[in-house]
Design a protein around this motif. Structure first.
Motif, PDB file in Angstrom:
ATOM      1  N   LYS B   2       0.824  -1.200   0.000  1.00  0.00           N
ATOM      2  CA  LYS B   2       0.000   0.000   0.000  1.00  0.00           C
ATOM      3  C   LYS B   2       0.868   1.264   0.000  1.00  0.00           C
ATOM      4  CE  LYS B   2      -3.896   2.082   2.379  1.00  0.00           C
ATOM      5  NZ  LYS B   2      -3.688   2.835   3.609  1.00  0.00           N
ATOM      6  N   TRP B   3       1.963   1.206   0.765  1.00  0.00           N
ATOM      7  CA  TRP B   3       2.781   2.426   0.851  1.00  0.00           C
ATOM      8  C   TRP B   3       3.456   2.738  -0.484  1.00  0.00           C
ATOM      9  CZ3 TRP B   3       8.123   1.853   0.363  1.00  0.00           C
ATOM     10  CH2 TRP B   3       8.610   0.540   0.500  1.00  0.00           C
ATOM     11  N   ARG B   5       2.104   2.216  -3.379  1.00  0.00           N
ATOM     12  CA  ARG B   5       1.053   2.879  -4.149  1.00  0.00           C
ATOM     13  C   ARG B   5       0.872   4.322  -3.678  1.00  0.00           C
ATOM     14  NH1 ARG B   5      -4.528   0.007  -4.921  1.00  0.00           N
ATOM     15  NH2 ARG B   5      -3.196  -1.036  -6.424  1.00  0.00           N
ATOM     16  N   GLU B   6       0.975   4.529  -2.360  1.00  0.00           N
ATOM     17  CA  GLU B   6       0.805   5.891  -1.856  1.00  0.00           C
ATOM     18  C   GLU B   6       1.893   6.818  -2.365  1.00  0.00           C
ATOM     19  OE1 GLU B   6       0.295   5.991   2.358  1.00  0.00           O
ATOM     20  OE2 GLU B   6      -1.807   5.341   2.155  1.00  0.00           O
ATOM     21  N   ILE B   7       3.130   6.303  -2.340  1.00  0.00           N
ATOM     22  CA  ILE B   7       4.232   7.131  -2.855  1.00  0.00           C
ATOM     23  C   ILE B   7       3.988   7.450  -4.323  1.00  0.00           C
ATOM     24  CG2 ILE B   7       6.695   7.148  -3.419  1.00  0.00           C
ATOM     25  CD1 ILE B   7       7.150   5.477  -0.925  1.00  0.00           C
ATOM     26  N   TRP B   8       3.647   6.408  -5.087  1.00  0.00           N
ATOM     27  CA  TRP B   8       3.385   6.601  -6.514  1.00  0.00           C
ATOM     28  C   TRP B   8       2.311   7.652  -6.731  1.00  0.00           C
ATOM     29  CZ3 TRP B   8       5.246   6.379 -11.064  1.00  0.00           C
ATOM     30  CH2 TRP B   8       4.414   6.307 -12.196  1.00  0.00           C
ATOM     31  N   GLN B   9       1.233   7.565  -5.928  1.00  0.00           N
ATOM     32  CA  GLN B   9       0.151   8.519  -6.133  1.00  0.00           C
ATOM     33  C   GLN B   9       0.518   9.913  -5.696  1.00  0.00           C
ATOM     34  OE1 GLN B   9      -3.562   6.813  -4.818  1.00  0.00           O
ATOM     35  NE2 GLN B   9      -3.763   5.956  -6.880  1.00  0.00           N
ATOM     36  N   SER B  10       1.467  10.009  -4.728  1.00  0.00           N
ATOM     37  CA  SER B  10       1.918  11.344  -4.356  1.00  0.00           C
ATOM     38  C   SER B  10       2.672  11.978  -5.520  1.00  0.00           C
ATOM     39  CB  SER B  10       2.818  11.283  -3.125  1.00  0.00           C
ATOM     40  OG  SER B  10       4.121  10.892  -3.502  1.00  0.00           O
ATOM     41  N   ARG B  13      -0.588  11.581  -8.897  1.00  0.00           N
ATOM     42  CA  ARG B  13      -1.816  12.259  -8.467  1.00  0.00           C
ATOM     43  C   ARG B  13      -2.932  12.293  -9.498  1.00  0.00           C
ATOM     44  NH1 ARG B  13      -0.157  17.624  -5.274  1.00  0.00           N
ATOM     45  NH2 ARG B  13      -0.003  18.415  -7.377  1.00  0.00           N
TER      46      ARG B  13
END
Ligand code: HEM
Ligand code: FES
Lengths: 151, 428
Positions: B2-3, B5-10, B13
């Motif tokens: 999950k993290w 994916r979070e970095i990628w989305q940061s 976006r």
């Protein structure tokens, strides 16, 4: 501040700004003009008269000059730089002409343009004898093709 | 996971690319891609309209930047080290000769492509309102491209370089009054020497590339702000050019059409002004004809990029960039020729230095810049602009003919020779 004050201060301010820009621009241009040139000197010694044979001229590559020596008429120095666009001309002994390899200018034995795009004749430079008996050429002193130095 | 994916989305976006919103966000949330609109006219993507020549020119410039920076690691801009470094690149540095070849052939190709791009823009009438100024920016880019080639030509410090620049800069000194002084400023001396090499180096690696980058930014921005590429001729609507109005001018025609806002659309606060904009707009019917930049435009641009890089690499594998003997001010090679794109000028110069070296090129540049302002005929259809097309074609053909004459028909002493002597008696 009233209108008149504003206008005069404004004008003065604009004038000051414009002159500052002008001066800075001048300074930049002056900066780009070298104060010292490291190119070859314009006036130089080329050696003793005895070093030069009679007959075909001696070509001095670094100085780009031809040194002519004639039994009756003495020394003369011609520029090897084509007056068209600055290529180095070659001298042909059989027809005694100078030929430029770049755009085909041909110069007569006196350096006059015979043919081609060169706008003026080849330069002849003053050649003098120094006190220690050497020949000195001064490229800043252009002389007529009839100029000779008798030694 | 999950993290990650979070970095990628940061970073990205945006919504997934499977959605329309994601596709447009990919473009306008990205500083590099947002020079593109989110959607482009489908017809403009056709190869047969632009031949992607502007892109190819830009990609060649990117190749030149990268290979150029690589070459800088081994090049010292003073004689005779400059020439020795060329030899080292050729024979000692790993991949040095390949990189040098790439740099050289990409430079030649850029001159060709920028010229062809200009022809494309002319023949499609794309310099007309509202694109006049972008044509002028383009002419600046053309001149800068030639300037880069010219300054780069001296750097190997071989015979070819030395004499081409001697002749080239002497041409400039025929300009009345300032010519001689300008030449001295450029050379930093009276003749082509150490100072000249250093100045050409500074121009070649710092001044001119920066200017090209600046002008390219303006050029691209303008393409975008002029409403994207001009419509292909075959898509022109019947005469509507006069309808363009400046932003801020009172709306003389009917007020802007108001379409009911739909619930699943959102609107940013861009360009909400009265009056019609200066740039070309798209009508609702035409909107049908647009496609998302991702993937349609991007894929095509990527293909153009890869084709450009592969072609230059292939050429560089098989053809070596020339390197002659070290520069020797005493011996002029016979004939001494300028780089090929200046041989047309040199041919003129061999008849008259003032006319060929100063008057004709100055007039050509002025005429090129003035084209969009002289040609006030609003129509972009070839059949309405016969005169313009004839004149420009004459200009193109004359330039090419002069270059061909200078390249193939001129031998020692600039005498007329049949072209095959270059093949039979090639000096090696
Ligand atoms: C370094 C040189 C140049 C680069 C990198 C460049 C790049 C581009 C690119 C990428 C485009 C978009 C479409 C296309 O591929 O045709 C374009 C369009 C355009 N260029 Fe250039 N260009 C250059 C030089 C020029 C020159 C020399 C001219 C004309 C004198 C010019 C005039 C234009 C105009 C008017 C457009 C808009 C065309 C249209 O809307 O159809 N450019 N340029
Ligand atoms: S430089 Fe001698 S003819 Fe042009």
């Amino acid at each position: 501040m009233n209108r008149r004050n504003f206008l005069s201060w404004g004008t003065a301010g604009m004038a000051a700004l414009c002159s500052a820009v002008g001066v800075s621009f001048g300074a930049v241009v002056r900066f780009l003009v070298p104060s010292v040139f490291y190119g070859p000197p314009q006036s130089f010694k080329i050696g003793n008269p005895g070093d030069f044979p009679y007959g075909p001229p001696t070509f001095l590559a670094d100085e780009k000059i031809f040194v002519f020596r004639d039994r009756e008429r003495g020394f003369a120095v011609a520029s090897a730089v084509c007056t068209h666009l600055g290529c180095t001309v070659a001298y042909f002994q059989d027809d005694r002409e100078f030929h430029c390899p770049c755009h085909g200018s041909v110069f007569s034995p006196t350096g006059a343009v015979l043919h081609g795009p060169a706008p003026q004749s080849l330069n002849w430079f003053e050649v003098t004898l120094t006190r220690d008996g050497q020949l000195r050429v001064d490229k800043d002193k252009v002389v007529p093709p009839t100029y000779r130095l008798m030694v | 996971m999950k993290w990650i994916r979070e970095i990628w989305q940061s970073i990205v976006r945006r919504d997934p690319l499977s959605t329309d919103k994601g596709k447009s966000e990919l473009v306008f949330l990205n500083v590099w891609l947002h020079i593109h609109p989110a959607k482009v006219k489908r017809e403009n993507l056709r190869f047969k309209y632009s031949f992607y020549l502007g892109f190819i020119t830009f990609f060649l410039f990117l190749i030149l930047l990268t290979t150029g920076i690589a070459l800088m690691c081994y090049y010292r801009p003073y004689p005779p080290a400059a020439y020795q470094d060329m030899k080292d690149l050729q024979f000692a540095v790993f991949m040095g000769s390949f990189l040098r070849n790439m740099h050289r052939w990409a430079a030649h190709a850029m001159v060709v492509c920028v010229f062809l791009h200009m022809c494309r823009v002319f023949y499609t009438g794309s310099y007309k309102k509202p694109r006049q100024f972008n044509w002028v920016v383009g002419v600046m880019l053309l001149l800068l491209t030639l300037g880069l080639s010219f300054t780069g030509y001296l750097l190997p410090w071989d015979q070819l370089a030395y004499w081409a620049i001697t002749v080239g800069t002497n041409i400039g000194s025929y300009a009345p009054l300032v010519g001689g002084k300008l030449r001295e400023l450029l050379l930093g001396g009276h003749t082509v020497g150490e100072a000249a090499l250093l100045r050409f180096y500074v121009l070649h690696v710092a001044v001119l590339p920066s200017l090209v980058i600046l002008f390219t930014i303006v050029h691209f921005w303008r393409v975008r702000k002029d409403g994207g590429l001009s419509r292909p001729i075959w898509k022109l609507k019947p005469q509507k050019t006069e309808a363009l109005v400046t932003i801020g001018a009172p709306a003389a025609v009917a007020p802007l059409q108001v379409t009911a806002a739909s619930k699943d659309k959102t609107y940013g606060l861009m360009e909400v002004v009265t009056g019609k904009p200066i740039f070309e707009t798209v009508t609702p019917e035409e909107e049908e004809d647009t496609v998302f930049s991702y993937p349609y435009a991007f894929v095509r641009e990527a293909v153009a990029l890869m084709a450009t890089v592969t072609t230059i690499m292939a050429i560089s594998l098989f053809f070596k960039a020339p390197l002659e003997e070290m520069a020797n001010p005493a011996v002029t090679p016979n004939p001494a020729k300028a780089p090929w794109y200046f041989l047309g000028l040199q041919e003129l110069v061999s008849h008259s230095a003032l006319l060929g070296g100063v008057v004709v090129p100055a007039l050509m540049v002025i005429a090129l810049i003035a084209i969009p302002y002289i040609d006030r005929n609003p129509s972009r259809r070839p059949r309405d602009r016969k005169w313009a097309i004839w004149l420009f074609t004459f200009f193109v053909v004359a330039n090419i003919l002069l270059i061909i004459v200078g390249t193939f028909f001129r031998g020692p002493g600039w005498a007329w020779v049949p072209p095959w002597v270059h093949v039979v008696a090639r000096p090696e």
